[in-house]
Design a protein around this motif. Structure first.
Motif, short mmCIF file in Angstrom:
data_model
loop_
_atom_site.label_atom_id
_atom_site.label_comp_id
_atom_site.label_asym_id
_atom_site.label_seq_id
_atom_site.Cartn_x
_atom_site.Cartn_y
_atom_site.Cartn_z
N ALA A 12 0.89 -1.17 0.00
CA ALA A 12 0.00 0.00 0.00
C ALA A 12 0.92 1.22 0.00
CB ALA A 12 -0.89 -0.02 1.23
N ALA A 13 1.40 1.55 -1.18
CA ALA A 13 2.49 2.52 -1.31
C ALA A 13 2.09 3.91 -0.84
CB ALA A 13 2.96 2.59 -2.76
N THR A 14 2.99 4.53 -0.10
CA THR A 14 2.79 5.89 0.33
C THR A 14 3.24 6.86 -0.78
OG1 THR A 14 3.23 7.44 2.14
CG2 THR A 14 5.03 5.98 1.51
N THR A 49 -3.16 4.48 2.52
CA THR A 49 -1.81 4.88 2.90
C THR A 49 -1.23 5.87 1.90
OG1 THR A 49 -1.49 2.73 3.95
CG2 THR A 49 0.49 4.01 3.51
N GLY A 50 -1.65 5.74 0.63
CA GLY A 50 -1.17 6.64 -0.42
C GLY A 50 -1.89 7.97 -0.47
N GLU A 51 -2.80 8.22 0.49
CA GLU A 51 -3.54 9.49 0.57
C GLU A 51 -4.37 9.76 -0.68
OE1 GLU A 51 -1.22 12.82 2.72
OE2 GLU A 51 0.37 11.41 2.18
N ALA A 52 -4.84 8.70 -1.33
CA ALA A 52 -5.48 8.85 -2.64
C ALA A 52 -6.65 9.82 -2.63
CB ALA A 52 -5.96 7.50 -3.14
N GLY A 208 -5.63 -17.88 2.85
CA GLY A 208 -5.71 -16.55 2.26
C GLY A 208 -4.71 -16.39 1.12
N ALA A 209 -4.81 -15.26 0.43
CA ALA A 209 -4.04 -15.06 -0.80
C ALA A 209 -2.81 -14.16 -0.64
CB ALA A 209 -4.94 -14.48 -1.88
N GLY A 210 -2.72 -13.40 0.47
CA GLY A 210 -1.59 -12.49 0.61
C GLY A 210 -1.98 -11.24 1.36
N CYS A 211 -1.32 -10.14 1.02
CA CYS A 211 -1.54 -8.90 1.77
C CYS A 211 -1.36 -7.67 0.88
CB CYS A 211 -0.58 -8.82 2.96
SG CYS A 211 1.17 -8.67 2.49
N ILE A 212 -2.01 -6.60 1.31
CA ILE A 212 -1.76 -5.25 0.77
C ILE A 212 -1.59 -4.39 2.02
CG2 ILE A 212 -2.62 -3.30 -0.58
CD1 ILE A 212 -4.44 -5.23 -2.10
N THR A 213 -0.35 -4.08 2.38
CA THR A 213 -0.11 -3.47 3.69
C THR A 213 0.80 -2.25 3.63
OG1 THR A 213 1.81 -4.87 4.15
CG2 THR A 213 -0.35 -5.71 4.83
N ALA A 214 0.69 -1.45 4.70
CA ALA A 214 1.49 -0.23 4.81
C ALA A 214 2.94 -0.51 5.21
CB ALA A 214 0.85 0.71 5.82
N THR A 215 3.13 -1.49 6.09
CA THR A 215 4.48 -1.74 6.58
C THR A 215 5.39 -2.30 5.49
OG1 THR A 215 3.43 -2.20 8.71
CG2 THR A 215 5.75 -2.69 8.56
N SER A 216 4.80 -2.77 4.40
CA SER A 216 5.60 -3.22 3.26
C SER A 216 6.40 -2.08 2.64
CB SER A 216 4.72 -3.87 2.20
OG SER A 216 3.72 -2.95 1.79
N GLN A 258 -0.94 6.90 11.78
CA GLN A 258 -0.16 5.93 11.01
C GLN A 258 0.43 6.46 9.71
OE1 GLN A 258 -1.91 2.53 9.04
NE2 GLN A 258 -0.26 1.21 9.72
N ILE A 259 -0.35 7.17 8.90
CA ILE A 259 0.16 7.54 7.57
C ILE A 259 1.35 8.50 7.67
CG2 ILE A 259 -0.44 8.64 5.36
CD1 ILE A 259 -3.31 7.38 5.83
N PRO A 260 1.27 9.60 8.44
CA PRO A 260 2.46 10.45 8.59
C PRO A 260 3.64 9.69 9.20
CG PRO A 260 0.51 11.56 9.46
CD PRO A 260 0.11 10.16 9.15
N THR A 261 3.35 8.71 10.05
CA THR A 261 4.42 7.96 10.70
C THR A 261 5.11 7.03 9.71
OG1 THR A 261 3.16 8.07 12.77
CG2 THR A 261 4.98 6.52 12.70
N ILE A 262 4.32 6.34 8.90
CA ILE A 262 4.90 5.48 7.85
C ILE A 262 5.78 6.33 6.92
CG2 ILE A 262 4.33 4.25 5.70
CD1 ILE A 262 3.88 2.36 7.93
N LYS A 263 5.30 7.49 6.54
CA LYS A 263 6.08 8.35 5.64
C LYS A 263 7.39 8.78 6.30
CE LYS A 263 3.75 10.89 2.53
NZ LYS A 263 2.83 11.88 1.92
N ALA A 264 7.30 9.15 7.58
CA ALA A 264 8.52 9.55 8.30
C ALA A 264 9.50 8.39 8.38
CB ALA A 264 8.16 10.05 9.68
#
Length: 301
Positions: A12-14, A49-52, A208-216, A258-264
């Motif tokens: 889930a790309a920032t 997470t990408g602020e779309a 399950g099939a996998g993930c779409i995540t922020a920590t990636s 979370q989103i500003p923190t992931i970006k930082a």
């Protein structure tokens, strides 16, 4: 897991920003390429997470085009195309298809709350009939804590039955493992992707099939280790260690918004402080928060 149409580790790309608040396209495409190199099967750009939903239609189209121009294969991109207005969702989805991008992640129309399953079924039906392209594969997006619009297990079934070749999966971002298990049990072959990194290992074990995540954005390599070796008993220790590392990054990312923190944290990883910027209404971390985050980040493996 071969019966799933969509499977793997997706980020889930920032989205990095320039000082004027516009998307930093060069830094964004560099980040997308790095995510693939680090082990992601693909990039789910323009999600939460990408602020779309803080970007215009034009900005969203530009970012998808830039990722392709940078050399990322269309089959590795899963743009978010679901917005509040059905005609704009159709337009964004058709735009992706026009570029050879056939897989999208689609929020339901999210402004009106408390809508019925009938209303949501009609909305998705109108979108798919409006797009009218047999290549399209849709991952439904269930994130009720943000959208306010849950996608029920019966609704998923109605959509799968009506559009079996198109509605192929769901990103389950409520973090409800019981719900994920219920969907897997009800619809064999339907791709359930978790949005919460700590659930990747148990979800894969449950079919399950996998993930779409922020920590990636930070530890794609560890997520790929879990995905690749989950069913290899000889690699149990390696998988458990990778999942523990993922959980450590995820826990730190939840220290603040979370989103500003992931970006930082991406900025700390890459040495580029420009990653700290967010688009209003989100706000960047304070200097004190950033200093504490940097200290915590330095302790992570």
């Amino acid at each position: 897991m071969s019966n799933h149409k969509i499977t793997g580790v997706f980020s889930a790309a920032t989205t990095p920003l320039n000082a004027d608040g516009s998307p930093d396209v060069g830094l964004f495409t560099e980040h997308c390429k790095r995510l693939i190199e680090e082990g992601c099967h693909g990039v789910a750009l323009l999600g939460t997470t990408g602020e779309a939903n803080s970007f215009s239609m034009g900005e969203r189209r530009m970012l998808l085009e830039a990722a392709l121009k940078a050399g990322i294969s269309p089959d590795k991109l899963l743009p978010g195309t679901g917005v509040a207005a059905i005609p704009e969702t159709i337009e964004l989805t058709k735009h992706a298809l026009s570029l050879g991008v056939t897989k999208v992640v689609m929020l339901p129309p999210f402004y009106y709350k408390g809508v019925s399953d009938d209303g949501l079924f009609n909305a998705y039906s109108a979108i798919l009939e409006g797009v009218n392209d047999s290549r399209l594969q849709v991952i439904l997006y269930h994130i009720p804590q943000v959208s306010g619009i849950p996608l029920s297990v019966p609704l998923i079934g109605r959509l799968v039955e009506a559009f079996p070749d198109t509605i192929v999966g769901i990103k389950e971002s409520a973090g409800d493992f019981n719900n994920m298990q219920a969907i897997i049990a009800a619809y064999p072959g339907f791709s359930v992707l978790c949005g919460a990194d700590p659930l990747l290992l148990p979800l894969l074990k449950a079919g399950g099939a996998g993930c779409i995540t922020a920590t990636s954005n930070l530890v794609a390599d560890s997520l790929r280790t879990v995905y690749d070796h989950v069913h290899d008993e000889a690699q149990t220790a390696k998988v458990d260690a990778a999942q523990a590392r993922i959980n450590g990054y995820r826990t730190l990312s939840n220290s603040y918004v979370q989103i500003p923190t992931i970006k930082a944290m991406v900025g700390l990883k890459t040495g580029n402080a420009g990653w700290k910027r967010t688009r209003p209404p989100l706000v960047a971390l304070t200097d004190a928060e950033y200093a504490a985050l940097a200290e915590g980040y330095a302790q992570l493996p």
